[in-house]
Write an enzyme that holds these catalytic residues in place. Structure first.
Site, PDB file in Angstrom:
ATOM      1  CD  GLU A  51      97.979  -1.671  82.444  1.00 22.66           C
ATOM      2  OE1 GLU A  51      96.850  -1.988  83.525  1.00 22.66           O
ATOM      3  OE2 GLU A  51      98.334  -0.399  82.706  1.00 22.66           O
ATOM      4  CG  ASP A  69      91.271   0.158  84.534  1.00 16.29           C
ATOM      5  OD1 ASP A  69      90.782   1.226  83.911  1.00 16.29           O
ATOM      6  OD2 ASP A  69      91.791   0.175  85.564  1.00 16.29           O
TER       7      ASP A  69
END
Length: 141
Positions: A51, A69
């Site tokens: 991520e 994000d």
């Protein structure tokens, strides 16, 4: 939209002074000290590597819906946090997710995981699920 992107990038730059790129073992120990089991750590390490590359200051996006994000777990501001004030399901300002203190990130991650498990993260589904040999952390303890 360009204005929003500029604000998000400005916030990320301001926070970069307190950013940290964790090693696999540093991250594993933080997670363990925060109550995660040693058995679950390879999943969390793999997820965070894919991520954010273990970088606490990453802001990703914009996504197709215009959201961003945030942080080491790439927590989405459409569902879990709000920029500039408390909000969404984790009731936190997204800016708290882009510093070296992972306390807020982990608290929100526990909420996300309780609702959705690891499948809340696309990186875990595509890169980690069933393939954790490279993410073992025994040498970290």
């Amino acid at each position: 939209m360009k204005f929003i992107i500029a604000i998000v990038l400005s916030v990320a730059l301001i926070n970069s002074a307190s950013a940290k790129i964790y090693t696999k073992c540093e991250f594993a120990r933080v997670m363990f000290d925060s109550g995660f089991t040693k058995e679950s750590l390879p999943d969390w390490v793999c997820l965070a590597i894919h991520e954010s590359a273990l970088n606490s200051n990453v802001v990703g996006g914009p996504n197709t819906n215009g959201s961003f994000d945030w942080g080491i777990f790439q927590i989405n501001d459409n569902y879990w946090c709000k920029v500039g004030y408390l909000g969404n399901d984790c009731n936190m300002d997204c800016n708290k997710l882009v510093d070296e203190d992972l306390t807020d990130d982990i608290a929100c991650t526990k909420i996300i995981f309780a609702r959705h498990g690891f499948t809340a993260w696309n990186a875990w589904k595509s890169k980690c699920q069933g393939s954790l040999a490279a993410y073992q952390v025994d040498e970290c303890f």
